[in-house]
Design a protein around this motif. Sequence first.
Motif, PDB file in Angstrom:
ATOM      1  N   GLY A 154       0.828  -1.211   0.000  1.00  0.00           N
ATOM      2  CA  GLY A 154       0.000   0.000   0.000  1.00  0.00           C
ATOM      3  C   GLY A 154       0.866   1.265   0.000  1.00  0.00           C
ATOM      4  N   VAL A 155       1.910   1.264   0.862  1.00  0.00           N
ATOM      5  CA  VAL A 155       2.794   2.428   0.953  1.00  0.00           C
ATOM      6  C   VAL A 155       3.518   2.638  -0.381  1.00  0.00           C
ATOM      7  N   ALA A 156       4.015   1.533  -0.986  1.00  0.00           N
ATOM      8  CA  ALA A 156       4.741   1.655  -2.262  1.00  0.00           C
ATOM      9  C   ALA A 156       3.804   2.195  -3.343  1.00  0.00           C
ATOM     10  N   LEU A 157       2.582   1.669  -3.404  1.00  0.00           N
ATOM     11  CA  LEU A 157       1.630   2.127  -4.428  1.00  0.00           C
ATOM     12  C   LEU A 157       1.280   3.597  -4.232  1.00  0.00           C
ATOM     13  N   PHE A 158       1.004   3.950  -2.973  1.00  0.00           N
ATOM     14  CA  PHE A 158       0.629   5.333  -2.673  1.00  0.00           C
ATOM     15  C   PHE A 158       1.789   6.279  -3.013  1.00  0.00           C
ATOM     16  N   SER A 159       3.038   5.884  -2.643  1.00  0.00           N
ATOM     17  CA  SER A 159       4.199   6.733  -2.910  1.00  0.00           C
ATOM     18  C   SER A 159       4.379   6.896  -4.413  1.00  0.00           C
ATOM     19  N   GLY A 160       4.260   5.793  -5.146  1.00  0.00           N
ATOM     20  CA  GLY A 160       4.440   5.838  -6.605  1.00  0.00           C
ATOM     21  C   GLY A 160       3.424   6.778  -7.246  1.00  0.00           C
ATOM     22  N   LEU A 161       2.167   6.645  -6.835  1.00  0.00           N
ATOM     23  CA  LEU A 161       1.101   7.478  -7.428  1.00  0.00           C
ATOM     24  C   LEU A 161       1.299   8.954  -7.062  1.00  0.00           C
ATOM     25  N   ALA A 162       1.664   9.198  -5.788  1.00  0.00           N
ATOM     26  CA  ALA A 162       1.870  10.589  -5.346  1.00  0.00           C
ATOM     27  C   ALA A 162       3.038  11.210  -6.103  1.00  0.00           C
ATOM     28  N   TRP A 163       4.085  10.427  -6.311  1.00  0.00           N
ATOM     29  CA  TRP A 163       5.277  10.902  -7.037  1.00  0.00           C
ATOM     30  C   TRP A 163       4.895  11.276  -8.481  1.00  0.00           C
ATOM     31  N   ILE A 164       4.183  10.367  -9.163  1.00  0.00           N
ATOM     32  CA  ILE A 164       3.775  10.636 -10.557  1.00  0.00           C
ATOM     33  C   ILE A 164       2.931  11.909 -10.614  1.00  0.00           C
ATOM     34  N   ALA A 165       2.000  12.039  -9.672  1.00  0.00           N
ATOM     35  CA  ALA A 165       1.108  13.214  -9.672  1.00  0.00           C
ATOM     36  C   ALA A 165       1.928  14.504  -9.477  1.00  0.00           C
ATOM     37  N   LEU A 166       2.912  14.444  -8.546  1.00  0.00           N
ATOM     38  CA  LEU A 166       3.718  15.644  -8.289  1.00  0.00           C
ATOM     39  C   LEU A 166       4.584  16.008  -9.493  1.00  0.00           C
ATOM     40  N   GLU A 167       5.185  14.971 -10.142  1.00  0.00           N
ATOM     41  CA  GLU A 167       6.042  15.249 -11.312  1.00  0.00           C
ATOM     42  C   GLU A 167       5.222  15.929 -12.411  1.00  0.00           C
ATOM     43  N   ILE A 168       3.982  15.452 -12.613  1.00  0.00           N
ATOM     44  CA  ILE A 168       3.114  16.051 -13.646  1.00  0.00           C
ATOM     45  C   ILE A 168       2.842  17.518 -13.283  1.00  0.00           C
ATOM     46  N   ARG A 169       2.546  17.737 -12.009  1.00  0.00           N
ATOM     47  CA  ARG A 169       2.237  19.096 -11.554  1.00  0.00           C
ATOM     48  C   ARG A 169       3.442  20.029 -11.736  1.00  0.00           C
TER      49      ARG A 169
END
Length: 477
Positions: A442-457
């Motif tokens: 869960g932590v790995a998935l959440f971190s990965g998704l948050a990272w992708i979202a931040l990079e896009i932003r």
Amino acid sequence: MTERSLPSAGDVRSGLGSVRAALSRNRLRVAFVVLILVSAAVVASAAGEGVSTASKADVPDAPPTDNHTVVTESGRAGTITAYQPNGEVLYYNNSRTKYFDADPVEGDPLTVEYAATDTLHTEGPNCGAPPCTRNVIERADLETGEVEVLYERYDYKEYAGEWHDVDRINESHFVVADMVADQVFIVNTETEVVEWLWDAQSDFPLEGGHSWPRDWAHINDVEYIEEGQMEGRIMASLRNQDQVVFLDREEGLLEDWTLGSENEYDVLHEQHNPDYIPESQGGPAVLVADSENAQIKEFQREDGEWTQTWQWEDDRIQWPRDADRLPNGNTLISDTHGNRVIEVNQSGEIVWEVGSSLPYEAERLETGDESAGGESAQSLGLENRTAADTGGGGGDGGGGFGFNPLAFLGDLIESILPHRIYNALLFVSPVWMGSTEFAAIGVALFSGLAWIALEIRWKLRDAGVRFRLPFYRTRSE
Ligand SMILES: O=[N+]([O-])c1ccc(OS(=O)(=O)O)cc1
């Protein structure tokens, strides 16, 4: 030569701002990498552990004990394993898709009879619309390896399409827990004539249990009572109604005797494998795996009512599906998602243990069928044992010397999810997956998704694209 002007204070400020932004972005990136790597390391180290029973070579030896032990499994691997008293494997078979309840044959303790299932995936005369099921009552001689089918029936579905328990009545008759049709029937296996049948629909509403016809009552256990005031009656477990019922072959359901009540989870929650202990052994009592409550319980019949007289749990037990009282007063427990079969003594200590991927049922041979030779908890004076007595309230997040945040998060997830959902998740996951590993994923998935979202932003912001909320306040507001 062009003349270069000195940067203005504003230029310096914005330059410093970009450096700071780049630094904080990089810090965040490092944090995400660390979170993902730590989570991956937790999952990878767990993947190397975990017991497997998928092949005979994988099966772990057991500690020595006085008698033979048989363990069945149904799930990803269907297996039946017999251990010698010295702990080595005497017999192993995984040719059926699933193995369920096994009983010793009277007078021949190294022969067992059991309910097993094959899943049929190919369309043919025995299966018009795959997947289908072939249910068998089978007998295996554990010494010679000889296997004989005593009775079989093809059924039209796979999901809740099995027989999880059969019980021999005499030379020619078995009582069968028919999960497919939500019935209990007695069959003469020589003539194949069904001579008596009880249909759960006669006494229970279709609004209860799970959905009909997919998996309504889930009758997962049946026992022919051989002696005492209930002699000749049949006990059956309706898992999805949270009840153990008693059937008379003339009168049908004996309502006064029913143990548990639908959705009254304090008593039973989707139980497995109740054993009837007659008066001659300190009963009437019922020893049962209270599966979704993760406890072994015993109930005593007193003044026409059932009273709970014993409970056993530790901080590892998860979805137990069998408990047998042995003649020495110990209790043999199949702890499915604890991935073990254990024997606890009269003080509640574990005195024997063997790993198993997803054990369904265990029998200690040469001690009689199920709890046949065991005394009731009341007559033995057994004391309750709770998870707190064994060093924790369950899980591993709060205990020990160091604080483990993933274990803590795992415990939190486990406590929030309904038991049935959590157990279903464990059932379909690899054996080595536990709450800590779920949390790590869960932590790995959440971190990965948050990272992708931040990079896009960040990319959009650098390109000058700004997002504005659909509402904003003006200065005058
Ligand atoms: O292996 N199965 O197909 C299987 C195993 C367990 C099960 O649920 S239980 O509650 O009856 O053990 C149902 C089906």
